[in-house]
Design an enzyme around this catalytic site. Structure first.
Site, PDB file in Angstrom:
ATOM      1  N   GLU A  35       0.819  -1.212   0.000  1.00  0.00           N
ATOM      2  CA  GLU A  35       0.000   0.000   0.000  1.00  0.00           C
ATOM      3  C   GLU A  35       0.852   1.260   0.000  1.00  0.00           C
ATOM      4  O   GLU A  35       0.527   2.237  -0.673  1.00  0.00           O
ATOM      5  CB  GLU A  35      -0.966   0.001   1.197  1.00  0.00           C
ATOM      6  CG  GLU A  35      -2.074  -1.046   1.106  1.00  0.00           C
ATOM      7  CD  GLU A  35      -2.950  -0.883  -0.137  1.00  0.00           C
ATOM      8  OE1 GLU A  35      -2.938   0.200  -0.742  1.00  0.00           O
ATOM      9  OE2 GLU A  35      -3.646  -1.848  -0.500  1.00  0.00           O
ATOM     10  N   TYR A 118      -6.828   6.665   3.215  1.00  0.00           N
ATOM     11  CA  TYR A 118      -6.937   5.552   2.274  1.00  0.00           C
ATOM     12  C   TYR A 118      -6.136   4.343   2.750  1.00  0.00           C
ATOM     13  O   TYR A 118      -6.639   3.216   2.778  1.00  0.00           O
ATOM     14  CB  TYR A 118      -6.476   5.940   0.858  1.00  0.00           C
ATOM     15  CG  TYR A 118      -6.177   4.691   0.069  1.00  0.00           C
ATOM     16  CD1 TYR A 118      -7.220   3.910  -0.409  1.00  0.00           C
ATOM     17  CD2 TYR A 118      -4.867   4.210  -0.063  1.00  0.00           C
ATOM     18  CE1 TYR A 118      -6.969   2.696  -1.041  1.00  0.00           C
ATOM     19  CE2 TYR A 118      -4.609   3.005  -0.689  1.00  0.00           C
ATOM     20  CZ  TYR A 118      -5.667   2.252  -1.174  1.00  0.00           C
ATOM     21  OH  TYR A 118      -5.419   1.052  -1.766  1.00  0.00           O
ATOM     22  N   ASP A 136      -9.990   5.163  -2.998  1.00  0.00           N
ATOM     23  CA  ASP A 136      -8.785   5.537  -3.738  1.00  0.00           C
ATOM     24  C   ASP A 136      -9.221   6.148  -5.065  1.00  0.00           C
ATOM     25  O   ASP A 136     -10.404   6.283  -5.348  1.00  0.00           O
ATOM     26  CB  ASP A 136      -7.879   4.319  -3.958  1.00  0.00           C
ATOM     27  CG  ASP A 136      -8.357   3.494  -5.132  1.00  0.00           C
ATOM     28  OD1 ASP A 136      -9.583   3.290  -5.223  1.00  0.00           O
ATOM     29  OD2 ASP A 136      -7.540   3.061  -5.951  1.00  0.00           O
TER      30      ASP A 136
END
Length: 288
Positions: A35, A118, A136
């Site tokens: 991520e 996010y 996102d």
DNA sequence: GAATCGTGGTT
DNA sequence: TAACCAAGATT
């Protein structure tokens, strides 16, 4: 139960890419590393760096035991190298205060360096199956088109947008997690920013944007980042020299990378300020 | 809220 | 080829 769920989930079942940070055998740390790396960076470029990173540092404590400079070096050319520092800092916190386990709660995650809304939602959802709205750029674009009937969402997330995303989030946490990754995948592979492949879209017949005849975007102009001659380009040049060198580097080698001296000095100072570079002696610089 | 922060593939 | 754009966060 939104009408979108079944077709999107079925499409994902058939078309999902097999990525190393997906699937039951991926650790939460693997998900977290992915991520951070995927922030503003395409999957294709992340894949090899992620693999090497997990091989070298299988747990947060392994990374925390290394210098930040090694993290910056291993980050390679993914871009935005401050993310490497933040990942290292987050790993240190996890090793020292979370028993070397990536935390599962949104509140603990978002408190970590480099983890915003996010990323906290994504890690909690994809690594632990928690139920969160994952917003996102892909999800925002898909929902803007399918639900709102516009080509692109607003520049920043609006309250109404978040409410709409929460509205269509499946109740069951496991289904919600699959839904989120499925919508992201749909945005990445089909409902793309330019040249969307509506012919391959599982919800084309439900899409408000398509029903409206694909009206062109008419919101505020979307900012396009300039590049040539910017501090970002200059910083990239400087850091590239240090990244590709084994040890400290003499200033003359940095001078050769950028002709504008005031800008070059300013950028070197900002890299030091950011702790991406350290002063390593007279006219000598190195990774931290 | 706006500006800033890398990089390289695609069109 | 210049513009676009890619799983954002921080200040």
């Amino acid at each position: 139960m939104s009408l979108l769920h079944e077709p999107v989930l079925r499409w994902y079942d058939d078309h999902a890419r097999e990525l190393p940070w997906r699937g039951p055998d991926a650790s939460a740390w693997s998900v977290m590393v992915s991520e951070l790396m995927l922030q503003q960076t395409p999957v294709a470029r992340v894949l090899p760096v992620h693999e090497a990173w997990l091989e070298r540092w299988p747990t947060p404590a392994d990374l925390a035991a290394e210098s930040t400079g090694e993290a910056v070096r291993a980050w390679g050319r993914l871009g935005y190298p401050r993310r490497a520092l933040r990942l290292h800092a987050a790993a240190t916190v996890i090793a020292e205060r979370h028993g070397n386990e990536v935390p599962a709660s949104y509140d603990e995650l978002i408190a970590l360096p480099g983890v915003g809304d996010y990323t906290a939602a994504a890690i909690a959802t994809f690594a632990y199956g928690r139920r969160h709205v994952v917003l996102d750029t892909n999800v925002r674009r898909v929902l803007a088109r399918a639900l709102q009937g516009v080509e692109f969402p607003a520049p920043s997330v609006t309250r109404a947008e978040r409410d709409a995303a929460a509205e269509v989030l499946p109740e069951d946490p496991a289904t919600a997690a699959t839904w989120s990754v499925a919508v992201m995948e749909l945005g990445a592979l089909v409902c793309t920013a330019s040249n969307p492949r509506c012919g391959d879209c599982p919800v084309a017949d439900l899409c408000a944007w398509r029903a409206a005849g694909h009206p062109a975007y008419d919101g505020p102009p979307r900012k396009v980042q300039t590049w040539v001659g910017t501090d970002r380009q200059c910083r990239g040049r400087l850091l590239s020299v240090l990244r590709d060198s084994d040890g400290p580097v003499h200033r003359s080698r940095l001078d050769a990378t950028w002709p504008d001296e005031p800008q070059r000095l300013r950028c070197l100072a900002s890299l030091i300020e950011d702790r991406l570079v350290v002063d390593a002696g007279p006219d000598t610089y190195a990774l931290p």
